[in-house]
Design a protein around this motif. Structure first.
Motif: not given
Length: 113
Positions: A54-68, A70-79
């Motif tokens: 959950x922490x890894x997913x949240x960090x990834x989502x935060x990094x995505x929001x910082x980079x883009x 206004x993104x509305x759709x994404x696909x995340x592959x965890x390690x």
């Protein structure tokens, strides 16, 4: 006709050998990609404990929001065992192409590939 049978068998045999060899090698595509990226060699996959995932997913989502932002759709592959990095894929709203972000699972830093 024996020379035709010999040469046709040799050519077909080598062709099938090449097809089977490349098919076998393609099964290990992820391992070859990891081997060819020295910046990823020190990464360890995140254990399957729910808080760490959950922490890894949240960090990834935060990094995505910082980079883009206004993104509305994404696909995340965890390690996992085959790929120790977090991969996020999203569609760019400007040009419609897919963009990718690879990041370190423990720090949340982007990995340049």
């Amino acid at each position: 006709m024996s020379w035709l049978h010999t040469w046709a068998g040799l050519i077909l045999g080598w062709l099938l050998f090449a097809i089977f060899l490349t098919g076998t090698l393609s099964f290990f595509k992820n391992e070859f990609n990891l081997w060819m990226r020295p910046e990823m060699h020190g990464l360890q996959p995140v254990e399957a404990a729910a808080p760490q995932v959950a922490q890894t997913a949240q960090r990834a989502l935060d990094a995505l929001v910082r980079k883009v932002p206004n993104v509305t759709q994404w696909i995340m592959h965890l390690p996992d065992d085959r790929d120790p990095a977090v991969n996020i894929l999203w569609r760019d709203t400007g040009n419609g192409r897919f963009e990718t972000l690879r990041m370190h699972p423990q720090t949340g830093e982007a990995i340049d590939t």
